[in-house]
Write an enzyme that holds these catalytic residues in place. Sequence first.
Site, PDB file in Angstrom:
ATOM      1  N   GLN A 171      84.688  57.882-102.838  1.00  9.57           N
ATOM      2  CA  GLN A 171      84.340  56.545-102.374  1.00  9.57           C
ATOM      3  C   GLN A 171      84.107  55.583-103.545  1.00  9.57           C
ATOM      4  O   GLN A 171      83.855  55.991-104.674  1.00  9.57           O
ATOM      5  CB  GLN A 171      83.090  56.614-101.490  1.00  9.57           C
ATOM      6  CG  GLN A 171      83.322  57.222-100.128  1.00  9.57           C
ATOM      7  CD  GLN A 171      83.438  58.719-100.133  1.00  9.57           C
ATOM      8  OE1 GLN A 171      83.290  59.367-101.166  1.00  9.57           O
ATOM      9  NE2 GLN A 171      83.704  59.304 -98.978  1.00  9.57           N
ATOM     10  N   TYR A 191      94.126  70.932-107.114  1.00  8.58           N
ATOM     11  CA  TYR A 191      94.098  70.561-105.699  1.00  8.58           C
ATOM     12  C   TYR A 191      92.792  70.955-105.017  1.00  8.58           C
ATOM     13  O   TYR A 191      92.766  71.388-103.871  1.00  8.58           O
ATOM     14  CB  TYR A 191      95.321  71.147-104.966  1.00  8.58           C
ATOM     15  CG  TYR A 191      96.607  70.669-105.576  1.00  8.58           C
ATOM     16  CD1 TYR A 191      97.123  69.424-105.229  1.00  8.58           C
ATOM     17  CD2 TYR A 191      97.267  71.422-106.539  1.00  8.58           C
ATOM     18  CE1 TYR A 191      98.290  68.944-105.819  1.00  8.58           C
ATOM     19  CE2 TYR A 191      98.431  70.956-107.137  1.00  8.58           C
ATOM     20  CZ  TYR A 191      98.933  69.715-106.770  1.00  8.58           C
ATOM     21  OH  TYR A 191     100.082  69.240-107.357  1.00  8.58           O
ATOM     22  N   TRP A 193      88.766  69.919-103.739  1.00  3.75           N
ATOM     23  CA  TRP A 193      88.338  68.975-102.710  1.00  3.75           C
ATOM     24  C   TRP A 193      88.409  67.538-103.198  1.00  3.75           C
ATOM     25  O   TRP A 193      88.174  67.242-104.361  1.00  3.75           O
ATOM     26  CB  TRP A 193      86.894  69.293-102.297  1.00  3.75           C
ATOM     27  CG  TRP A 193      86.679  70.717-101.965  1.00  3.75           C
ATOM     28  CD1 TRP A 193      87.568  71.600-101.424  1.00  3.75           C
ATOM     29  CD2 TRP A 193      85.467  71.452-102.174  1.00  3.75           C
ATOM     30  NE1 TRP A 193      86.996  72.825-101.270  1.00  3.75           N
ATOM     31  CE2 TRP A 193      85.700  72.768-101.724  1.00  3.75           C
ATOM     32  CE3 TRP A 193      84.222  71.126-102.689  1.00  3.75           C
ATOM     33  CZ2 TRP A 193      84.733  73.754-101.771  1.00  3.75           C
ATOM     34  CZ3 TRP A 193      83.252  72.107-102.741  1.00  3.75           C
ATOM     35  CH2 TRP A 193      83.504  73.405-102.285  1.00  3.75           C
ATOM     36  N   TRP A 443      75.797  53.707 -98.995  1.00  5.85           N
ATOM     37  CA  TRP A 443      75.475  55.127 -99.161  1.00  5.85           C
ATOM     38  C   TRP A 443      73.982  55.347 -99.354  1.00  5.85           C
ATOM     39  O   TRP A 443      73.400  54.860-100.323  1.00  5.85           O
ATOM     40  CB  TRP A 443      76.230  55.669-100.374  1.00  5.85           C
ATOM     41  CG  TRP A 443      76.098  57.133-100.651  1.00  5.85           C
ATOM     42  CD1 TRP A 443      76.340  58.167 -99.816  1.00  5.85           C
ATOM     43  CD2 TRP A 443      75.709  57.718-101.911  1.00  5.85           C
ATOM     44  NE1 TRP A 443      76.142  59.372-100.468  1.00  5.85           N
ATOM     45  CE2 TRP A 443      75.763  59.120-101.751  1.00  5.85           C
ATOM     46  CE3 TRP A 443      75.342  57.192-103.157  1.00  5.85           C
ATOM     47  CZ2 TRP A 443      75.441  60.003-102.794  1.00  5.85           C
ATOM     48  CZ3 TRP A 443      75.034  58.067-104.186  1.00  5.85           C
ATOM     49  CH2 TRP A 443      75.083  59.454-103.996  1.00  5.85           C
ATOM     50  N   ARG A 444      73.415  56.077 -98.421  1.00  2.00           N
ATOM     51  CA  ARG A 444      72.095  56.659 -98.669  1.00  2.00           C
ATOM     52  C   ARG A 444      72.345  57.993 -99.367  1.00  2.00           C
ATOM     53  O   ARG A 444      72.989  58.886 -98.828  1.00  2.00           O
ATOM     54  CB  ARG A 444      71.339  56.874 -97.348  1.00  2.00           C
ATOM     55  CG  ARG A 444      70.016  57.583 -97.538  1.00  2.00           C
ATOM     56  CD  ARG A 444      69.290  57.842 -96.218  1.00  2.00           C
ATOM     57  NE  ARG A 444      68.211  58.792 -96.470  1.00  2.00           N
ATOM     58  CZ  ARG A 444      68.295  60.109 -96.310  1.00  2.00           C
ATOM     59  NH1 ARG A 444      69.432  60.641 -95.855  1.00  2.00           N
ATOM     60  NH2 ARG A 444      67.288  60.885 -96.595  1.00  2.00           N
ATOM     61  N   ASP A 446      72.723  61.559-100.991  1.00  2.00           N
ATOM     62  CA  ASP A 446      72.429  62.926-100.581  1.00  2.00           C
ATOM     63  C   ASP A 446      72.222  63.831-101.785  1.00  2.00           C
ATOM     64  O   ASP A 446      71.963  65.020-101.633  1.00  2.00           O
ATOM     65  CB  ASP A 446      73.580  63.472 -99.729  1.00  2.00           C
ATOM     66  CG  ASP A 446      74.888  63.503-100.498  1.00  2.00           C
ATOM     67  OD1 ASP A 446      75.251  64.573-100.998  1.00  2.00           O
ATOM     68  OD2 ASP A 446      75.543  62.448-100.606  1.00  2.00           O
ATOM     69  N   GLU A 499      79.652  60.220 -92.987  1.00  2.00           N
ATOM     70  CA  GLU A 499      78.963  61.495 -92.835  1.00  2.00           C
ATOM     71  C   GLU A 499      77.551  61.203 -92.367  1.00  2.00           C
ATOM     72  O   GLU A 499      76.885  60.296 -92.880  1.00  2.00           O
ATOM     73  CB  GLU A 499      78.906  62.259 -94.158  1.00  2.00           C
ATOM     74  CG  GLU A 499      80.235  62.823 -94.585  1.00  2.00           C
ATOM     75  CD  GLU A 499      80.158  63.497 -95.945  1.00  2.00           C
ATOM     76  OE1 GLU A 499      79.092  63.451 -96.578  1.00  2.00           O
ATOM     77  OE2 GLU A 499      81.169  64.061 -96.385  1.00  2.00           O
TER      78      GLU A 499
END
Length: 602
Positions: A171, A191, A193, A443-444, A446, A499
């Site tokens: 992001q 390749y 994630w 974004w909070r 994580d 998410e």
Amino acid sequence: MPHLPMDSPDSVRPLPARRSVLGAIAATAAAPTLLGLSSPASAASAAPAAQPRALPGGGDLGPNVIVFDPSTSGIQAKLDEVFRQQESAQFGTGRYALLFKPGTYNGLNAQLGFYTSIAGLGLSPDDTAINGDVTVDAGWFNGNATQNFWRSAENLALTPVSGTNRWAVAQAAPFRRMHVRGGLNLAPTGYGWASGGYIADSRIDGSVGPYSQQQWYTRDSSVGGWANAVWNMVFSGVQGTPAQSFPNPPYTTLDTTPVSREKPFLYLNGSEYHVFLPERRTNARGTTWGSGTPRGTSLPLTQFYVAKPGVTAATLNAALTQGLHLLLTPGIYHLDQTIQVNRAGTVVLGLGYATLIPDNGVTALRTADVDGVRLAGFLIDAGPVNSSTLLEVGPTGASASHSANPTTVQDVFIRIGGAGAGKATTSMVINSRHTIIDHTWVWRADHGTGVGWETNRADYGIRVNGDDVLATGLFVEHFNKYDVQWYGQRGRTIFFQNEKAYDAPNQAAIQNGNVKGYAAYKVADSVTTHEGWGLGSYCYYNVDPTIVQHNGFAAPNTPGVKFHDLLVVSLGGQGQYEHVVNETGAPTSGTSTVPSTVVSYP
């Protein structure tokens, strides 16, 4: 953080998620000039003698804007130096803009780390040609690209050494106004994630290979081909795309983008810096620059207050009051009062991920209900004292029409926690009608510092109160309650990635009355017209994997509220969804990371 194996690029299995003013200038002096016409007199010539303390417009761009021309020696060494500093500095304080004057550069590999922007200084990407690469990879994170945030590439033409440029991002990493004379690989070496991403106003002559990318949005561009899809690939106004085929393969394809206006950008007009303001387009398709000089207006840098870290909010507001725009050079800006944008047509443009931090619970930036404000290219980082809001576009109750000249919010990113404890009740509030939110990540955190269910409490991500608002590229994640709440009429969203908060301690913590969990995207019961395309929500309740989320999307069940191509995913079975939207859509599949989809609702 979960780790699942990845196969070869030909049989990719997605995994989880990542982490994851000289003078009081009259309106005529502050207005943009038509490209190609002579610029207005500088602010200096218009400054009345009665204002000896007037703030100056223009000036140097500060030490963290590094400008190259083709004759500069040691370019690669400087690029490597910045990358070494920024490669893994996810929550560091360094901020850099790497700017290239028009011309041709040979044999470069600009690797981009955190808070680093690279851009050409021509009017067209083809004015600044790099025979080489602009690379994002994930060696710093063992081949996992899901935390490659906060970096950008703009306004360059690349001829990749191998024929394909690697841009393995997550992001808040826009790829804008780029011409790739070859292919583009969106996955990291190996390749692993990847969880991106966003392309706009770009031309990729070869094929784009997403490989392990879970989701992607491409707008108003052209591609030579598109290699595969994982969960959610969305296109609007893009030439050369796959046909609509969601969910197998999961392509959502809109022929045009209803309304768009590209992000402002810095360029050189001769030896002088200007900011180009692209014009608004309707039913847009393809790039703005493919036929030569883009259409729009131009502002000389003398009409901007060139801000540097350490400046006070009072000074920024004084500059705005004098009629100047704001150019925020790279760095961190602490605010003890709100930046208030009151004048129509004002531009607030950040370079190198300039970061605003409200220290005492204020709102970082607020606009009046006026035409044509452009907010672009900066990060707002919540402070330790709770802010009720961090960004407000228009005041409560705003009702004026801005259809001909909307406010745009582009590459404006918001973060709560991660770099330190931060709190905000609602991150972004859109009150003005016709606002375009074009690529944001709210974004909070994580992971990082100051992270916990109550430590970086942030109940709501985005609240849209204004009518006729369009979102193109909406990324909103991990909020304690609703990630998106939409109260305005005739709202539209093209691409949404979400998410739910990983760290919910138990079912009770997310209970919404009689409903299990807060939807990621909630359209208010009072709304009669709304439409969305290509929307996805994922859950990864790793603190309590028994948590059940009733649905990802909630909306009034009325013919005027329509959704196309929705999905929800349980990542590795850590929590489950019962439905996709309202009571529609199958539950997620146990421990299998397989999307549950709805093609059309109602």
